[in-house]
Write a protein that holds these residues in place. Structure first.
Motif, short mmCIF file in Angstrom:
data_model
loop_
_atom_site.label_atom_id
_atom_site.label_comp_id
_atom_site.label_asym_id
_atom_site.label_seq_id
_atom_site.Cartn_x
_atom_site.Cartn_y
_atom_site.Cartn_z
N ALA A 497 39.32 81.09 29.95
CA ALA A 497 39.05 80.37 28.70
C ALA A 497 40.27 80.40 27.80
O ALA A 497 40.62 79.41 27.16
CB ALA A 497 37.85 81.00 27.99
N LEU A 498 40.94 81.55 27.78
CA LEU A 498 42.15 81.70 26.98
C LEU A 498 43.24 80.74 27.46
O LEU A 498 43.92 80.09 26.66
CB LEU A 498 42.62 83.15 27.08
N MET A 499 43.40 80.63 28.75
CA MET A 499 44.40 79.71 29.31
C MET A 499 44.07 78.27 28.93
O MET A 499 44.96 77.48 28.61
CB MET A 499 44.45 79.86 30.83
N GLU A 515 40.60 79.43 16.03
CA GLU A 515 39.39 80.21 15.82
C GLU A 515 38.74 80.60 17.15
O GLU A 515 38.30 81.74 17.34
CB GLU A 515 38.41 79.41 14.96
N LEU A 516 38.68 79.65 18.06
CA LEU A 516 38.12 79.95 19.38
C LEU A 516 38.95 80.99 20.10
O LEU A 516 38.42 81.91 20.75
CB LEU A 516 38.01 78.66 20.21
N ARG A 517 40.28 80.88 20.00
CA ARG A 517 41.14 81.87 20.65
C ARG A 517 40.95 83.24 20.01
O ARG A 517 40.99 84.27 20.70
CB ARG A 517 42.60 81.43 20.60
N PHE A 518 40.75 83.26 18.71
CA PHE A 518 40.45 84.51 18.01
C PHE A 518 39.22 85.17 18.64
O PHE A 518 39.20 86.38 18.89
CB PHE A 518 40.21 84.19 16.53
N CYS A 519 38.18 84.37 18.91
CA CYS A 519 36.97 84.90 19.53
C CYS A 519 37.23 85.40 20.95
O CYS A 519 36.68 86.42 21.37
CB CYS A 519 35.88 83.83 19.56
N TYR A 521 40.04 86.67 22.04
CA TYR A 521 40.73 87.96 21.92
C TYR A 521 39.76 89.07 21.53
O TYR A 521 39.89 90.21 21.97
CB TYR A 521 41.87 87.86 20.91
N LEU A 522 38.78 88.75 20.68
CA LEU A 522 37.78 89.75 20.35
C LEU A 522 36.99 90.16 21.59
O LEU A 522 36.70 91.35 21.79
CB LEU A 522 36.81 89.22 19.29
N ALA A 523 36.65 89.16 22.42
CA ALA A 523 35.92 89.47 23.64
C ALA A 523 36.74 90.38 24.56
O ALA A 523 36.18 91.22 25.27
CB ALA A 523 35.55 88.18 24.36
N LEU A 524 38.05 90.20 24.53
CA LEU A 524 38.94 91.04 25.35
C LEU A 524 39.31 92.34 24.64
O LEU A 524 40.05 93.16 25.19
CB LEU A 524 40.22 90.26 25.68
N LEU A 531 44.14 89.45 15.32
CA LEU A 531 44.69 89.50 13.96
C LEU A 531 45.79 88.45 13.79
O LEU A 531 45.88 87.79 12.75
CB LEU A 531 45.26 90.90 13.69
N CYS A 532 46.61 88.29 14.80
CA CYS A 532 47.68 87.29 14.76
C CYS A 532 47.11 85.91 14.50
O CYS A 532 47.60 85.17 13.64
CB CYS A 532 48.46 87.32 16.08
#
Length: 888
Positions: A497-499, A515-519, A521-524, A531-532
């Motif tokens: 999903a990140l890719m 925002e989706l990428r933030f989520c 990273y939280l999942a990981l 934070l970035c």
């Protein structure tokens, strides 16, 4: 290197994440809890999947924008001057629908410049001012350099309108008057004397009354007590009949005279009263009061003066019920009084402003209804009907929305089928939605948005197939990437999903995607990376709300920060150096955001922030950062530098140079010399300029600064040396820049190798840049110039994969196909890119290909569309002239 203009950040709000707060960020005692097993993560992902459909955009989106632009350009060549502004407004709407902010702004500027009436001038001037909201400081800076920004100034248009002679001129002495040459008017206890002949000359009704078959013709005293005129007003009318000028009077007295002039059809007196009253319109309340009078009496000059004051206060004035009532209740005749023939332009502006305030408000609907009433041709009706339909859809007024979407679609606006399909789906008739879309797709070359919309009514593999096709045809659409990423998260493939989401973030910075990428990273549980992204979001939109608008991004940032190790100021500078060197612009933005919370020199940090935002194609945010740098400057000479960059970045190069020189006069500094060198290199093509630029950059390098900026200066100096043919000096500059971590210097050094006939060295140098840079699409593109044909093809395929908006790969592949006599395939390669990017070079090349194969009409169409993108491109003008002469 800084650039003058960049595409506007197109955060088009196509989707918003609806992930549940309780599952993504448990708010227990202010701590961010870690995920504990797959059940919690699965619940979070299920919530994430509740994404709304992409919005039905309220824009003019012709199925073939090239054809429409070509038509507009052809009409501009042959139309009357008073038709040009409306055509430029339509061009503005086309570019806005394409997301081309810079081009749409230029079209609006052209509409203002080509305005043939006062109404058009003030409407488009107000629109430009509204579009440039927040840029008022630039006008102030220009004023400090002795230059005025015309769009921000109120027009003194009354003096520009010539006063026509409306009198009847009954001054022939042989014309016999029946009564006394002096007539007296009684108003209660006052008697006002007047010249019968001069008063009769004011209008036909007065002539008939004073020298016709009426009883008053024989009277020496006429009672005017019941005509609503005071003694002061009547006395002024008498004086006006003698001199043709109004004495200084109060607004109330002039209003009486205006009413008298209207009753007795005294056109000259009415014109003079209007002009005098226009000078009294200073405030919004003045404008409201006088506008009601102007509309009632049909006073166009007075109405225009009131309109200017009201439009000058957009958007604030739309919070005033009196103002809204004036605009929303005006009938056709009243609209003509207010705006002349520019009613459509006026309501285009009012509708846009109102939609930005509240898309579903009654005010927005009323303005859009007036826009529909004001539309005079098919294309105007398409836009007006579609916009009103979109707002009706948002208000859940489905029956009326369907009627309007149908009307827009039948008028020729194919994109309105999206609204019809949504409405059919809301009635649980997805089959009809698909049928509607299939009928449109079968009638023409399908576009990306058609497949995206079709996917909404499908499931499983068919849905993904359509979304993949949508991305293939238009890689700028955000929804397909987000849906695929969310689907991968649902299957607990977070890395995949990140890719997927990184694919679009590599070339288009969209807040929802961050925002989706933030989520992800939280999942990981990668809280540093999360934070970035949230700090990058806050840099772009300080008030942004996440998770479906339910939680402020600032709140989420505070929670995430408690789960990462805090950096010292020294740590932050080291991180900034590392990320800047690895061309990680989003990461650099995040570090600067964090540094701004400390006591560090904020002016310098905001300036660095602006540089990054320009590189990320976020010009509005970059300008905001530059203005913050100016506000937080530690000294006058530093402030002047930031003012210089503000002026330079808004196209005022000479004024930017003045600011740099003023800064140097106070104190010699790196940034002042750098600004002067940069602006001078851009403003002059004289060979002697190079020596001056070299000297300025050398002066800059002798001043204190950090490695980040000195690396940029060395890189720029190397470029100047290359242009002068001094390759050894250029190589030395690039090598020194690389020693202090300026990674982009690899590209300059590669150019030096190539000019020394060392293609292998150039290829290897670019390979180093590709390996180091996080954003490396441009590096692949540049390396392709130093490869054999097979490797070039592979590199350019990679460029298109990483950044499909870069046009050179399409042009190269098309040229290769043309060389191999595959003309149809060559044109198809260009058409694929033109479908989602209005680019001059793509249109230019396709026009040349059309000419080559004998398709003169196709070539002419592309020439005209290209000249809509850049009206002054010399090669395009020459091709257009040549092709136009061949048209039968």
């Amino acid at each position: 290197m800084r650039k003058l203009f960049f595409s506007e950040l197109t955060s088009c709000k196509e989707t918003k994440l609806q992930s549940a707060t309780h599952s993504w960020l448990p708010l227990e005692k202010g701590k961010l809890c870690k995920f504990t097993g797959h059940s919690s993560s699965s619940s979070s992902i299920e919530s994430l999947m509740k994404m709304p459909e992409p919005a039905v955009l309220p824009h003019f989106k012709p199925a073939d924008y090239v054809d429409i632009l070509a038509q507009i350009h052809e009409q501009l060549e042959y139309c009357a001057p008073d038709e040009k502004s409306c055509l430029y407004l339509l061009q503005f709407q086309v570019f806005r629908g394409l997301g081309e902010a810079k081009l749409s702004r230029r079209s609006l500027q052209a509409a203002w410049e080509k305005a043939s009436t006062i109404h058009e001038k003030l409407i488009f001037g107000a629109w430009l001012k509204y579009e440039k909201k927040g840029e008022e400081p630039i006008s102030d800076l220009l004023g400090s350099c002795g230059k005025c920004s015309q769009e921000f100034k109120l027009l003194d248009f009354v003096s520009q309108i010539s006063a026509e002679s409306h009198g009847l001129s009954y001054d022939d002495e042989s014309d016999e008057f029946q009564g006394s040459p002096v007539v007296h008017f009684r108003i209660k206890d006052d008697m006002i004397a007047g010249d019968r002949r001069k008063l009769a000359a004011l209008s036909t009704p007065l002539y008939a009354m004073l020298n016709g078959g009426f009883r008053e013709s024989h009277l020496e005293v006429i009672d005017m007590s019941r005509n609503g005129i005071s003694p002061i007003g009547m006395r002024a009318i008498s004086k006006f009949s003698l001199s043709g000028r109004l004495p200084y009077l109060s607004a109330e007295a002039i209003l009486e005279m205006l009413d008298f002039a209207n009753k007795f059809c005294c056109k000259g007196l009415k014109d003079a009263c209007e002009r005098k009253l226009a000078s009294f319109v200073c405030t919004r309340q003045d404008a409201v009061d006088f506008m009601e009078c102007a509309i009632e009496l049909g006073c166009s000059i007075l109405a225009a003066s009131c309109l200017q004051v009201l439009l000058n206060e957009l958007p604030e004035c739309l919070n005033d019920e009196q103002v809204v009532r004036i605009f929303s209740s005006a009938n056709k005749q009243q609209r003509s009084t207010m705006a002349g023939n520019a009613s459509f332009s006026l309501y285009c502006l009012l509708s846009e402003v109102s939609m930005s305030i509240s898309a579903t408000s009654d005010v927005t609907i009323s303005f859009l209804e007036k826009l529909v009433e004001s539309a005079s041709d098919s294309r105007q009706k398409q836009l007006a009907l579609h916009q009103l339909a979109c707002m009706r859809l948002l208000r859940k007024d489905h029956t009326e929305a369907e009627r309007l979407f149908n009307a827009a679609f039948n008028a020729g606006h194919h994109y309105s089928v999206v609204g019809l399909a949504r409405l059919a789906s809301l009635r649980s008739n997805k089959h009809f939605s698909l049928k509607l879309l299939d009928s449109v797709m079968s009638s023409r070359w399908p576009l990306g948005w058609m497949y995206q919309e079709r996917a909404l009514y499908l499931d499983g593999d068919s849905k993904l197939e359509n979304l993949n096709k949508a991305t293939e045809l238009d890689p700028t659409l955000t929804y397909p990437y987000m849906f695929r990423a969310a689907s991968l998260m649902k299957r607990q493939s977070v890395e995949a999903a990140l890719m997927e989401i990184n694919r679009i973030l590599g070339f288009k910075l969209v807040l929802e995607c961050l925002e989706l990428r933030f989520c992800c990273y939280l999942a990981l549980e990668d809280y540093r990376a999360a934070l970035c992204d949230v700090q990058a979001i806050l840099t772009l939109a300080p008030d942004y709300r996440m998770i479906g608008g339910r939680v402020a991004a600032k709140q989420l940032r505070m929670l995430v920060m408690e789960n990462v190790e805090q950096w010292t100021t020294a740590d932050c500078w080291m991180q900034l150096y590392d990320r800047w060197s690895s061309v990680d612009d989003i990461g650099s933005l995040s570090v600067i955001y964090q540094m701004l919370e400390s006591d560090a020199a904020k002016g310098v940090l905001y300036f660095r922030q602006s540089l990054l935002l320009l590189r990320l194609n976020c010009p509005e945010a970059a300008m905001r950062s530059l203005q913050l740098a100016r506000e937080h400057a530690a000294s006058q000479h530093e402030r002047l530098v930031y003012e210089g960059w503000i002026l330079y970045d808004t196209g005022h190069c000479e004024e930017g140079l003045q600011k740099a020189e003023a800064s140097i006069a106070i104190q010699r500094s790196f940034e002042a010399f750098f600004l002067k060198a940069y602006a001078l290199a851009d403003s002059s093509l004289e060979p002697s300029t190079s020596a001056t630029v070299v000297s300025l950059l050398e002066d800059a390098l002798r001043c204190p600064s950090d490695r980040l900026r000195k690396g940029q200066a060395l890189n720029n100096l190397g470029s100047v040396y290359v242009d002068c043919g001094k390759l050894d000096l250029a190589a030395e500059c690039y090598i020194n820049a690389l020693k202090i971590g300026h990674t982009r210097a690899h590209q300059g050094l590669a150019r030096v190798h190539f000019l020394r006939n060392n293609r292998t060295g150039a290829f290897e140098e670019m390979t180093k840049l590709i390996e180091k840079a996080r954003s490396n699409a441009s590096a692949y593109e540049k390396r392709s110039e130093y490869c054999d044909r097979d490797l070039t093809k592979a590199d350019l395929q990679m460029v298109t994969k990483l950044d499909p908006l870069r046009v050179y790969p399409y042009r190269y592949r098309a040229a290769v196909l043309m060389d191999n006599h595959k003309e149809k395939d060559a044109i198809s390669e260009l058409t694929k890119a033109i479908a989602f990017k209005a680019d001059l070079n793509l249109l230019h090349l396709r026009a040349a290909f059309h000419e080559h194969v004998g398709d003169i009409s196709g070539a002419l169409r592309d020439c005209r569309a290209a000249l809509s993108v850049d009206p002054n491109h010399q090669e395009m003008l020459e091709l257009h002239h040549r092709v136009n002469s061949q048209e039968p």
